[in-house]
Write a protein that holds these residues in place. Structure first.
Motif, PDB file in Angstrom:
ATOM      1  N   VAL A 286       9.411  -5.539  -3.779  1.00  0.00           N
ATOM      2  CA  VAL A 286       9.218  -5.672  -5.224  1.00  0.00           C
ATOM      3  C   VAL A 286       8.690  -7.070  -5.495  1.00  0.00           C
ATOM      4  O   VAL A 286       9.298  -8.068  -5.085  1.00  0.00           O
ATOM      5  CB  VAL A 286      10.531  -5.442  -6.001  1.00  0.00           C
ATOM      6  N   LEU A 287       7.543  -7.131  -6.171  1.00  0.00           N
ATOM      7  CA  LEU A 287       6.876  -8.394  -6.468  1.00  0.00           C
ATOM      8  C   LEU A 287       6.565  -8.474  -7.943  1.00  0.00           C
ATOM      9  O   LEU A 287       6.377  -7.439  -8.594  1.00  0.00           O
ATOM     10  CB  LEU A 287       5.534  -8.474  -5.721  1.00  0.00           C
ATOM     11  N   THR A 288       6.451  -9.660  -8.463  1.00  0.00           N
ATOM     12  CA  THR A 288       5.929  -9.770  -9.825  1.00  0.00           C
ATOM     13  C   THR A 288       4.492  -9.264  -9.831  1.00  0.00           C
ATOM     14  O   THR A 288       3.754  -9.460  -8.858  1.00  0.00           O
ATOM     15  CB  THR A 288       5.966 -11.223 -10.330  1.00  0.00           C
ATOM     16  N   ALA A 289       4.101  -8.614 -10.933  1.00  0.00           N
ATOM     17  CA  ALA A 289       2.719  -8.140 -11.055  1.00  0.00           C
ATOM     18  C   ALA A 289       1.847  -9.186 -11.737  1.00  0.00           C
ATOM     19  O   ALA A 289       0.663  -8.949 -11.961  1.00  0.00           O
ATOM     20  CB  ALA A 289       2.671  -6.830 -11.839  1.00  0.00           C
ATOM     21  N   THR A 290       2.415 -10.323 -12.064  1.00  0.00           N
ATOM     22  CA  THR A 290       1.653 -11.380 -12.739  1.00  0.00           C
ATOM     23  C   THR A 290       0.957 -12.246 -11.695  1.00  0.00           C
ATOM     24  O   THR A 290       1.610 -12.911 -10.877  1.00  0.00           O
ATOM     25  CB  THR A 290       2.582 -12.246 -13.612  1.00  0.00           C
ATOM     26  N   CYS A 291      -0.357 -12.242 -11.721  1.00  0.00           N
ATOM     27  CA  CYS A 291      -1.137 -12.985 -10.732  1.00  0.00           C
ATOM     28  C   CYS A 291      -0.864 -14.483 -10.843  1.00  0.00           C
ATOM     29  O   CYS A 291      -0.746 -15.024 -11.952  1.00  0.00           O
ATOM     30  CB  CYS A 291      -2.627 -12.699 -10.953  1.00  0.00           C
ATOM     31  N   THR A 292      -0.756 -15.130  -9.698  1.00  0.00           N
ATOM     32  CA  THR A 292      -0.475 -16.565  -9.688  1.00  0.00           C
ATOM     33  C   THR A 292      -1.716 -17.400  -9.997  1.00  0.00           C
ATOM     34  O   THR A 292      -1.616 -18.616 -10.112  1.00  0.00           O
ATOM     35  CB  THR A 292       0.079 -16.989  -8.315  1.00  0.00           C
TER      36      THR A 292
END
Ligand code: FES
Length: 157
Positions: A97-103
């Motif tokens: 599970v990862l954030t979907a907000t691009c870095t």
């Protein structure tokens, strides 16, 4: 210059202009995109979007047999009131599970191809552990712990 030669030159010049306009027209048409295409600007297929339920400790996601996460290798974009997440099934009972907000510039990542997440804004690629495979992003995606039991994935935020 003879009249016949001149008209041939004019014809060729005009034909060239028409050909260039045609090439540019189709190139622009190809770039226009949009209109409900199943792929983003990067060309990567868009992830199926699922809804997660906010809980006191994070989000819960029911995974039934119809879910894109029902089999190993599946992935989805999970949206909830607590944010958007990239979820992939890495094993029978394990998920990443990862954030979907691009870095890079905070676009929501929604493309997935060849086991890579693809950002639609500038094409950054990340693996399912969140590591950058291709920039312009330089920082990895944040990961979250998750446990799977009874058909429900519980993500701790
Ligand atoms: S915001 Fe994702 S690559 Fe730029």
């Amino acid at each position: 210059m003879k009249p016949a030669e001149q008209s041939r030159r004019e014809f060729c010049g005009q034909a060239c202009r028409v050909a260039v306009a045609g090439v540019l027209g189709s190139a622009l048409g190809a770039c226009g995109g949009g209109g409900g295409s199943p792929t983003g600007p990067s060309g990567a297929p868009s992830l199926t979007t699922l809804s997660g339920t906010a809980t006191a400790s994070g989000i819960d996601l029911v995974i039934d047999t119809a879910s894109p996460l029902a089999s190993v290798g599946g992935a989805a974009l999970v949206q909830s009131s607590r944010g958007s997440f990239l979820v992939s099934r890495t094993g029978e009972s394990t998920f990443s599970v990862l954030t979907a907000t691009c870095t890079h510039q905070a676009c929501t990542i929604n493309g997935f191809t060849g086991n890579r997440y693809v950002c639609p804004c500038h094409g950054s690629n990340f693996d399912t552990s969140g590591r950058v495979l291709q920039g312009p992003a330089v920082a990895a995606l944040r990961t979250f712990a998750a446990t799977f039991a009874g058909g429900t994935l519980a993500v701790a935020l």
